[in-house]
Scaffold this motif. Structure first.
Motif, PDB file in Angstrom:
ATOM      1  N   ILE A 160     -15.643  19.662  -0.694  1.00 56.85           N
ATOM      2  CA  ILE A 160     -14.869  19.412  -2.174  1.00 56.85           C
ATOM      3  C   ILE A 160     -16.734  19.474  -2.809  1.00 56.85           C
ATOM      4  O   ILE A 160     -17.500  20.130  -3.325  1.00 56.85           O
ATOM      5  CB  ILE A 160     -15.733  18.336  -2.434  1.00 56.85           C
ATOM      6  CG1 ILE A 160     -14.652  17.881  -1.320  1.00 56.85           C
ATOM      7  CG2 ILE A 160     -15.461  16.916  -3.786  1.00 56.85           C
ATOM      8  CD1 ILE A 160     -14.961  15.553  -0.820  1.00 56.85           C
ATOM      9  N   LEU A 161     -15.541  20.787  -4.668  1.00 57.39           N
ATOM     10  CA  LEU A 161     -16.602  21.120  -5.265  1.00 57.39           C
ATOM     11  C   LEU A 161     -16.843  19.845  -6.781  1.00 57.39           C
ATOM     12  O   LEU A 161     -15.362  19.749  -6.907  1.00 57.39           O
ATOM     13  CB  LEU A 161     -15.964  22.355  -6.150  1.00 57.39           C
ATOM     14  CG  LEU A 161     -16.489  22.805  -7.436  1.00 57.39           C
ATOM     15  CD1 LEU A 161     -17.942  23.618  -7.245  1.00 57.39           C
ATOM     16  CD2 LEU A 161     -15.800  24.314  -7.843  1.00 57.39           C
ATOM     17  N   MET A 162     -17.507  19.887  -7.292  1.00 61.00           N
ATOM     18  CA  MET A 162     -17.743  18.427  -8.402  1.00 61.00           C
ATOM     19  C   MET A 162     -18.537  19.324  -9.616  1.00 61.00           C
ATOM     20  O   MET A 162     -19.270  20.226  -9.410  1.00 61.00           O
ATOM     21  CB  MET A 162     -19.310  17.973  -8.024  1.00 61.00           C
ATOM     22  CG  MET A 162     -18.912  16.907  -6.559  1.00 61.00           C
ATOM     23  SD  MET A 162     -19.989  15.442  -5.868  1.00 61.00           S
ATOM     24  CE  MET A 162     -20.215  14.760  -7.254  1.00 61.00           C
ATOM     25  N   VAL A 163     -17.283  18.731 -10.292  1.00 57.27           N
ATOM     26  CA  VAL A 163     -18.024  19.419 -11.643  1.00 57.27           C
ATOM     27  C   VAL A 163     -17.747  18.820 -13.602  1.00 57.27           C
ATOM     28  O   VAL A 163     -17.158  17.589 -12.770  1.00 57.27           O
ATOM     29  CB  VAL A 163     -17.173  21.164 -11.846  1.00 57.27           C
ATOM     30  CG1 VAL A 163     -17.765  21.911 -11.131  1.00 57.27           C
ATOM     31  CG2 VAL A 163     -15.520  20.443 -12.000  1.00 57.27           C
ATOM     32  N   GLY A 164     -18.753  18.628 -14.384  1.00 55.50           N
ATOM     33  CA  GLY A 164     -17.654  17.564 -15.412  1.00 55.50           C
ATOM     34  C   GLY A 164     -19.316  16.922 -15.263  1.00 55.50           C
ATOM     35  O   GLY A 164     -20.749  16.853 -14.455  1.00 55.50           O
ATOM     36  N   GLY A 165     -19.264  16.680 -16.591  1.00 56.02           N
ATOM     37  CA  GLY A 165     -20.873  15.461 -16.533  1.00 56.02           C
ATOM     38  C   GLY A 165     -20.878  14.310 -16.059  1.00 56.02           C
ATOM     39  O   GLY A 165     -22.159  14.792 -15.431  1.00 56.02           O
ATOM     40  N   PHE A 166     -20.502  13.712 -14.985  1.00 60.16           N
ATOM     41  CA  PHE A 166     -20.871  12.910 -13.811  1.00 60.16           C
ATOM     42  C   PHE A 166     -20.929  13.180 -12.534  1.00 60.16           C
ATOM     43  O   PHE A 166     -21.667  12.664 -12.273  1.00 60.16           O
ATOM     44  CB  PHE A 166     -19.487  11.775 -14.061  1.00 60.16           C
ATOM     45  CG  PHE A 166     -19.074  10.672 -13.134  1.00 60.16           C
ATOM     46  CD1 PHE A 166     -20.754   9.717 -13.187  1.00 60.16           C
ATOM     47  CD2 PHE A 166     -18.276   9.755 -13.452  1.00 60.16           C
ATOM     48  CE1 PHE A 166     -21.302   8.235 -12.674  1.00 60.16           C
ATOM     49  CE2 PHE A 166     -18.551   8.104 -12.790  1.00 60.16           C
ATOM     50  CZ  PHE A 166     -19.995   7.995 -12.469  1.00 60.16           C
ATOM     51  N   SER A 167     -20.547  14.482 -12.474  1.00 65.25           N
ATOM     52  CA  SER A 167     -21.156  14.980 -11.222  1.00 65.25           C
ATOM     53  C   SER A 167     -22.462  15.026 -10.885  1.00 65.25           C
ATOM     54  O   SER A 167     -23.095  15.385 -10.195  1.00 65.25           O
ATOM     55  CB  SER A 167     -20.508  16.357 -11.555  1.00 65.25           C
ATOM     56  OG  SER A 167     -19.455  15.917 -11.083  1.00 65.25           O
ATOM     57  N   ASP A 168     -23.207  15.026 -12.032  1.00 64.28           N
ATOM     58  CA  ASP A 168     -24.651  15.192 -12.407  1.00 64.28           C
ATOM     59  C   ASP A 168     -25.680  13.753 -12.313  1.00 64.28           C
ATOM     60  O   ASP A 168     -26.468  13.421 -11.825  1.00 64.28           O
ATOM     61  CB  ASP A 168     -24.807  15.909 -13.745  1.00 64.28           C
ATOM     62  CG  ASP A 168     -24.469  17.219 -14.014  1.00 64.28           C
ATOM     63  OD1 ASP A 168     -25.276  17.855 -13.108  1.00 64.28           O
ATOM     64  OD2 ASP A 168     -25.060  17.322 -14.840  1.00 64.28           O
ATOM     65  N   SER A 169     -24.600  12.773 -11.809  1.00 64.97           N
ATOM     66  CA  SER A 169     -24.800  11.115 -11.809  1.00 64.97           C
ATOM     67  C   SER A 169     -25.324  11.585 -10.007  1.00 64.97           C
ATOM     68  O   SER A 169     -25.367  12.232  -9.479  1.00 64.97           O
ATOM     69  CB  SER A 169     -24.309  10.577 -11.413  1.00 64.97           C
ATOM     70  OG  SER A 169     -24.582   9.453 -11.194  1.00 64.97           O
ATOM     71  N   PRO A 170     -26.998  11.340  -9.549  1.00 59.45           N
ATOM     72  CA  PRO A 170     -26.798  11.021  -7.850  1.00 59.45           C
ATOM     73  C   PRO A 170     -25.971  10.215  -7.367  1.00 59.45           C
ATOM     74  O   PRO A 170     -25.615  10.431  -6.212  1.00 59.45           O
ATOM     75  CB  PRO A 170     -28.139  11.273  -7.745  1.00 59.45           C
ATOM     76  CG  PRO A 170     -28.728  11.341  -9.484  1.00 59.45           C
ATOM     77  CD  PRO A 170     -27.948  11.128 -10.842  1.00 59.45           C
ATOM     78  N   ILE A 171     -26.117   9.196  -8.132  1.00 62.75           N
ATOM     79  CA  ILE A 171     -25.591   7.665  -7.295  1.00 62.75           C
ATOM     80  C   ILE A 171     -24.063   8.390  -6.974  1.00 62.75           C
ATOM     81  O   ILE A 171     -23.058   8.198  -6.259  1.00 62.75           O
ATOM     82  CB  ILE A 171     -24.562   7.104  -8.752  1.00 62.75           C
ATOM     83  CG1 ILE A 171     -26.635   6.075  -8.865  1.00 62.75           C
ATOM     84  CG2 ILE A 171     -24.466   5.338  -8.350  1.00 62.75           C
ATOM     85  CD1 ILE A 171     -26.461   4.754  -9.938  1.00 62.75           C
TER      86      ILE A 171
END
Length: 205
Positions: free
Chosen positions: A88-99
Motif C-alpha cells: 500500500i502506497l500512502m500519498v497526499g497530505g493526510f498520509s503524513d498523519s501518524p494516526i
C-alpha cells in the motif's frame, strides 16, 4: 497539525481568538474548559491548547474509519479479479498523519505499507512527472462503468413492463444499459479497446 500519538498535542491559536472568547463569554478559555467534558483532556496555557492524544485520535476516528473501510473494499474487489496486491502506497497530505499511518499498518499488517517523505507533495510531483513523460503510466483502473443504451427482445422475467414497446410487431425492451467497461477493470494505456456490434431496431433505420 502533525500529531504524535503518544504525547500531548500542542495547538496554538491567535491572541485575537482568546480576546474574542473572553469578551463574549466573560471568562477566560481555561475557565470555560472547566465547564465542559474536556476539563481533564485539554489544558490551556497562554495562547496554546494541550490536548491528550486519546482525545485527538477521536477527532480523526470518522475519516480514518472511512479510509480503512474503502481500502478493504478495494482490496476485496481486486482479489476477486484474481489480482494479488502486496503493498500500500500512502500519498497526499493526510498520509503524513501518524494516526492514519499507524492504523493502516495495524489493519493491513500482512502488507508492506510505504509512505514517502513529504507525502503531501507526492501527488503533485507525480502529476509533473506524468506531464513530462505520459508513458510513465502503463495501466489505469476504470473509475466508472461505461456503456450505451440498446433495445433488446422483451423478456417478462427480466424486464419491467414500463419499458416494453412494440416495434414492427415485435415486443422489445428499450433503454437497456449495455456495459462496455466495468468499474475497477484494468485499462492498459494505448491498448485497451472495446467493440459492440448492434443491429438496427427497425428495418427503416
Amino acid at each position: 497539525i502533525r500529531v504524535d500519538t503518544s504525547t500531548k498535542v500542542t495547538i496554538s491559536y491567535p491572541r485575537a481568538m482568546y480576546e474574542t472568547y473572553s469578551k463574549a463569554r466573560g471568562k477566560e478559555i481555561a475557565e470555560g474548559l472547566k465547564a465542559t467534558n474536556f476539563e481533564k483532556s485539554v489544558i490551556n496555557k497562554g495562547d496554546k491548547l494541550r490536548v491528550d492524544p486519546s482525545l485527538m485520535k477521536q477527532f480523526f476516528r470518522t475519516p480514518v474509519d472511512s479510509i480503512i473501510s474503502h481500502v478493504k473494499q478495494l482490496l476485496y474487489a481486486s482479489k476477486r479479479r484474481g489480482n494479488h496486491i502486496e503493498a500500500i502506497l500512502m500519498v497526499g497530505g493526510f498520509s503524513d498523519s501518524p494516526i492514519l499511518h499507524e492504523r493502516v499498518k495495524r489493519e493491513f499488517s500482512n502488507m508492506q505499507v510505504i509512505c514517502p517523505q513529504d507525502a503531501v507533495l507526492a501527488v503533485v510531483k507525480g502529476a509533473v512527472m506524468y506531464g513530462l513523460n505520459p508513458q510513465l503510466i502503463k495501466e489505469r483502473i476504470c473509475p466508472r462503468t461505461y456503456g450505451i443504451t440498446v433495445t433488446v427482445p422483451f423478456d417478462n422475467r427480466r424486464h419491467p413492463d414500463k419499458l416494453k414497446s412494440i416495434v414492427e410487431q415485435r415486443e422489445v425492451c428499450t433503454d437497456v444499459f449495455k456495459i462496455m467497461a466495468k468499474k475497477g477493470e484494468p485499462l492498459i494505456v494505448g491498448q485497451t479497446s472495446y467493440e459492440i456490434i448492434c443491429n438496427p431496431s427497425r428495418s427503416t433505420d
